[in-house]
Scaffold this active site. Structure first.
Site, PDB file in Angstrom:
ATOM      1  N   GLY A 101      -4.666   1.139   4.143  1.00  0.00           N
ATOM      2  CA  GLY A 101      -3.501   0.735   4.945  1.00  0.00           C
ATOM      3  C   GLY A 101      -3.879   0.417   6.292  1.00  0.00           C
ATOM      4  N   LYS A 120       0.866  -1.245   0.035  1.00  0.00           N
ATOM      5  CA  LYS A 120       0.054  -0.035   0.021  1.00  0.00           C
ATOM      6  C   LYS A 120       1.037   1.247  -0.083  1.00  0.00           C
ATOM      7  CE  LYS A 120      -1.724   3.205   1.869  1.00  0.00           C
ATOM      8  NZ  LYS A 120      -1.684   4.547   1.377  1.00  0.00           N
ATOM      9  N   GLY A 146      -4.697   5.868   3.485  1.00  0.00           N
ATOM     10  CA  GLY A 146      -4.044   5.087   4.543  1.00  0.00           C
ATOM     11  C   GLY A 146      -4.829   4.815   5.709  1.00  0.00           C
ATOM     12  N   GLU A 174       9.557   2.197  10.712  1.00  0.00           N
ATOM     13  CA  GLU A 174      10.831   3.221  10.154  1.00  0.00           C
ATOM     14  C   GLU A 174      10.259   4.329  10.477  1.00  0.00           C
ATOM     15  OE1 GLU A 174      12.927   5.656   9.423  1.00  0.00           O
ATOM     16  OE2 GLU A 174      13.006   4.946   7.344  1.00  0.00           O
ATOM     17  N   GLY A 211      -4.587   3.262  -2.148  1.00  0.00           N
ATOM     18  CA  GLY A 211      -5.748   3.848  -1.477  1.00  0.00           C
ATOM     19  C   GLY A 211      -5.308   4.774  -0.241  1.00  0.00           C
ATOM     20  N   CYS A 215      14.064  11.106   6.096  1.00  0.00           N
ATOM     21  CA  CYS A 215      13.870  10.867   7.612  1.00  0.00           C
ATOM     22  C   CYS A 215      15.336  10.915   8.332  1.00  0.00           C
ATOM     23  CB  CYS A 215      13.231   9.374   7.721  1.00  0.00           C
ATOM     24  SG  CYS A 215      14.047   8.184   6.487  1.00  0.00           S
ATOM     25  N   GLU A 237      10.188  16.321  14.270  1.00  0.00           N
ATOM     26  CA  GLU A 237      10.593  16.162  12.824  1.00  0.00           C
ATOM     27  C   GLU A 237       9.935  17.400  11.932  1.00  0.00           C
ATOM     28  OE1 GLU A 237       9.629  12.554  10.632  1.00  0.00           O
ATOM     29  OE2 GLU A 237      11.722  12.354  10.132  1.00  0.00           O
TER      30      GLU A 237
HETATM   31  P1  NDP Z   1       1.797   8.772   7.265  1.00  0.00           P
HETATM   32  O1  NDP Z   1       2.468   7.979   8.404  1.00  0.00           O
HETATM   33  O2  NDP Z   1       0.543   9.291   7.517  1.00  0.00           O
HETATM   34  O3  NDP Z   1       1.821   8.007   5.861  1.00  0.00           O
HETATM   35  C1  NDP Z   1       2.691   6.812   5.770  1.00  0.00           C
HETATM   36  C2  NDP Z   1       2.182   5.965   5.208  1.00  0.00           C
HETATM   37  O4  NDP Z   1       1.073   5.131   5.978  1.00  0.00           O
HETATM   38  C3  NDP Z   1       1.416   6.142   3.913  1.00  0.00           C
HETATM   39  O5  NDP Z   1       1.345   4.971   2.999  1.00  0.00           O
HETATM   40  C4  NDP Z   1      -0.224   6.256   4.634  1.00  0.00           C
HETATM   41  O6  NDP Z   1      -1.030   6.125   3.528  1.00  0.00           O
HETATM   42  C5  NDP Z   1      -0.099   5.330   5.499  1.00  0.00           C
HETATM   43  N1  NDP Z   1      -1.066   5.430   6.628  1.00  0.00           N
HETATM   44  C6  NDP Z   1      -1.664   6.565   7.016  1.00  0.00           C
HETATM   45  N2  NDP Z   1      -2.656   6.367   7.967  1.00  0.00           N
HETATM   46  C7  NDP Z   1      -2.712   4.958   8.123  1.00  0.00           C
HETATM   47  C8  NDP Z   1      -3.172   4.095   9.170  1.00  0.00           C
HETATM   48  N3  NDP Z   1      -3.999   4.254   9.849  1.00  0.00           N
HETATM   49  N4  NDP Z   1      -3.089   2.743   8.809  1.00  0.00           N
HETATM   50  C9  NDP Z   1      -2.293   2.291   7.987  1.00  0.00           C
HETATM   51  N5  NDP Z   1      -1.590   3.099   7.219  1.00  0.00           N
HETATM   52  C10 NDP Z   1      -1.582   4.332   7.239  1.00  0.00           C
HETATM   53  O7  NDP Z   1       2.958  10.147   7.103  1.00  0.00           O
HETATM   54  P2  NDP Z   1       2.374  11.569   6.230  1.00  0.00           P
HETATM   55  O8  NDP Z   1       2.567  10.986   4.940  1.00  0.00           O
HETATM   56  O9  NDP Z   1       1.149  11.972   6.672  1.00  0.00           O
HETATM   57  O10 NDP Z   1       3.405  12.268   6.939  1.00  0.00           O
HETATM   58  C11 NDP Z   1       3.388  13.166   8.131  1.00  0.00           C
HETATM   59  C12 NDP Z   1       4.947  13.274   8.820  1.00  0.00           C
HETATM   60  O11 NDP Z   1       5.225  12.005   9.270  1.00  0.00           O
HETATM   61  C13 NDP Z   1       5.894  13.804   8.133  1.00  0.00           C
HETATM   62  O12 NDP Z   1       5.793  15.319   8.038  1.00  0.00           O
HETATM   63  C14 NDP Z   1       7.041  13.387   8.504  1.00  0.00           C
HETATM   64  O13 NDP Z   1       7.259  14.097  10.016  1.00  0.00           O
HETATM   65  C15 NDP Z   1       6.710  12.019   8.758  1.00  0.00           C
HETATM   66  N6  NDP Z   1       7.131  11.013   7.792  1.00  0.00           N
HETATM   67  C16 NDP Z   1       8.210  10.163   8.142  1.00  0.00           C
HETATM   68  C17 NDP Z   1       8.800   9.585   7.069  1.00  0.00           C
HETATM   69  C18 NDP Z   1       9.921   8.633   7.164  1.00  0.00           C
HETATM   70  O14 NDP Z   1      10.733   8.550   6.174  1.00  0.00           O
HETATM   71  N7  NDP Z   1      10.243   7.880   8.420  1.00  0.00           N
HETATM   72  C19 NDP Z   1       8.020   9.323   5.844  1.00  0.00           C
HETATM   73  C20 NDP Z   1       6.661  10.023   5.636  1.00  0.00           C
HETATM   74  C21 NDP Z   1       6.488  10.939   6.721  1.00  0.00           C
HETATM   75  P3  NDP Z   1      -1.660   8.002   2.976  1.00  0.00           P
HETATM   76  O15 NDP Z   1      -0.447   8.338   1.883  1.00  0.00           O
HETATM   77  O16 NDP Z   1      -2.723   7.403   2.217  1.00  0.00           O
HETATM   78  O17 NDP Z   1      -1.798   8.524   4.262  1.00  0.00           O
END
Ligand code: NDP
Length: 472
Positions: A207, A170, A203, A245, A201, A279, A379
């Protein structure tokens, strides 16, 4: 604009069972690029069923069979480098030079590394009167973010397949197009039906359904702490393995005697790359108080070279951030830093000049940051560097370790032994010594709040294995 209403499930593209689509925006222009299916729990159900049905045969396949398929995926990644780079530039906004050198080339390097690793990997070993078997963990749910959209997919899917697991992926809703391209590459590689499946789809819908599915034996997640924690809690209830991660707030520590100009210039490049959406970025620069003003001046000068611009142009070094929410969030952090007393030496809260459209943020350097400030703890995930002063080495260690995170870091010193001694005191998963470059075969992952588990290389492969001992 293309609208894709299908999912890659069971070896082919099938109509999504979910209702509606997700519009994918170009963050540099705010124009719609495409729409993809908003998959739901029913899509996840059928993808997991396909993965489960394929699991036993794939898990029992010979190493040579898996190696042949992995090699074909690697070759597919090599053949599609330009398309990958262009796709990531379009949906993430990364400058095309960076997309080519990193977003396209890194997944290829990772896949190549796994082809080599698998060829030499022993799945059994003899321990006294036992034979120890390393067996596939089962069906893997891979949930990936948007910041390194293909790298994060490959870093999960390729070792999982090498281990003999089947996968349901996903990807992030902001960057599903490169995920669809990856599914095409996997399809062209001729994997048996159901071994790899893709559900695009939201998250909280697709997700969440994937993470909660009882037939998913391991969830590998990269993303925010909040979602990672929820997935971890749920996995605990279901006695399910997780790899998380979750980002970082990494410190780059310049010790007295180091090449200050180089250390600061490399730090600025590191934190502005990918618009700060990395990250492992060194978002905190720690400098001795006697060299502080000199370091701040070098950082300000270096930051001036990063002018936000059109990411499709080869000379552009800084693109937009991924979406409007992220832009507002990053600007909110800059404002919070200034309100708390940080000194603005580059960038700022306002939109960059001439950027009427697109989710652009000014490359920003904040000085006089103290560890109690939010900008020193959370972050930001944007092009923002915080510069902090330390009194002595112990104070530098205290500052470096003084956040909830522990993903990466840097140490610069006059000699390697001094840098290594300092690095060993840092509570963090990986440290670059005097600018040591990223190694796609070295284990990658966090200490403390940065997560659990390791990706990449042998350690990344072992995440997807379980262990059985037979006694004789
Ligand atoms: P998320 O944690 O929301 O998204 C990461 C993935 O998880 C996406 O595929 C997302 O789907 C999915 N997801 C979201 N909600 C759920 C859920 N309830 N159950 C299962 N999967 C889910 O990160 P964001 O994109 O909202 O970013 C927000 C902040 O997170 C950033 O500003 C940063 O600080 C941090 N971040 C850190 C990362 C890293 O590399 N460690 C990467 C990205 C973000 P969808 O895209 O549809 O929301």
């Amino acid at each position: 604009m293309e609208t894709y209403t299908d999912q890659y499930i069971g070896g082919g593209w099938r109509p999504s069972l979910g209702e509606g689509t997700i519009t994918v925006l170009n963050p540099a222009t705010e124009e719609a690029l495409a729409a993809v299916a908003a998959g739901d729990a029913a899509d996840v159900e059928s993808a997991v069923a396909a993965a489960r049905a394929a699991q036993r045969a794939w898990g029992a396949s010979s190493k040579e069979t898996r190696l042949a398929h992995l090699t074909a995926i690697r070759d597919g990644l090599a053949a599609h480098q330009e398309e990958i780079a262009a796709t990531v530039t379009a949906e993430l906004g990364a400058p095309i030079g960076f997309s080519t050198a990193v977003h396209a080339a890194l997944p290829l390097a990772v896949a190549s590394g796994y082809v080599e690793l698998l060829a030499g990997f022993e799945f059994t070993e003899r321990v006294g009167n036992s034979t120890v078997y390393r067996e596939p963990a089962g069906v893997v749910g891979a949930i990936t973010p948007w910041n390194y959209p293909l790298h994060q997919i490959v870093a999960k899917v390729v070792p999982a397949l090498a281990a003999g697991c089947t996968v349901v992926l996903k990807p992030a809703e902001d960057t599903p197009l490169v995920a669809r391209l990856f599914a095409r590459i996997v399809h062209e590689a001729g994997l048996p039906a159901g071994v790899f499946n893709l559900v695009t789809g939201i998250g909280s819908v697709a997700g969440a359904a994937l993470a909660a599915h009882p037939d998913v034996e391991l969830v590998s997640f990269t993303g925010s702490t909040a979602v990672g924690r929820a997935i971890g809690e749920q996995a605990g209830r279901g006695i399910k393995r997780v790899a998380l991660e979750l980002g970082g707030k990494s410190a780059n520590v310049v010790l007295p005697g180091a090449d200050l100009a180089r250390a600061v210039n490399v730090n600025v490049g590191n934190v502005f790359a990918n618009s700060g959406q990395t990250c492992s970025a060194w978002t905190r620069l720690l400098v001795h108080q006697d060299q502080y003003e000199e370091a701040v001046a070098i950082a300000a000068k270096a930051a001036a070279k990063y002018v936000p611009g059109d990411p499709t142009r080869p000379e552009t070094r800084l693109g937009p951030v991924v979406n409007a929410k992220q832009r507002d969030r990053v600007r909110g952090y800059i404002r919070a830093g200034l309100d708390a007393g940080a000194r603005l030496v580059a960038g700022g809260v306002d939109a960059p000049e001439g950027a009427e459209r697109g989710f652009f943020v000014r490359p920003t350097v904040l000085a006089d940051v103290t560890p109690d400030m939010t900008v020193a703890q959370e972050e930001i995930f944007g092009p923002v560097l915080c510069v902090l002063a330390y009194r002595d080495e112990d104070h530098a260690v205290e500052l470096a370790n003084g956040t909830d995170y522990g993903l990466a870091g840097g140490v610069w010193a006059a000699d390697e032994a001094t840098a290594v001694a300092f690095a060993r005191r840092m509570d963090t998963g990986q440290v670059d010594i005097n600018g040591g470059r990223f190694n796609p075969l070295a284990p990658f992952g966090g200490y403390k709040g940065s997560g659990v588990g390791r990706e990449l290389g042998r350690h990344g492969l072992e995440e997807f294995l379980r262990t059985k001992s037979l006694q004789f």
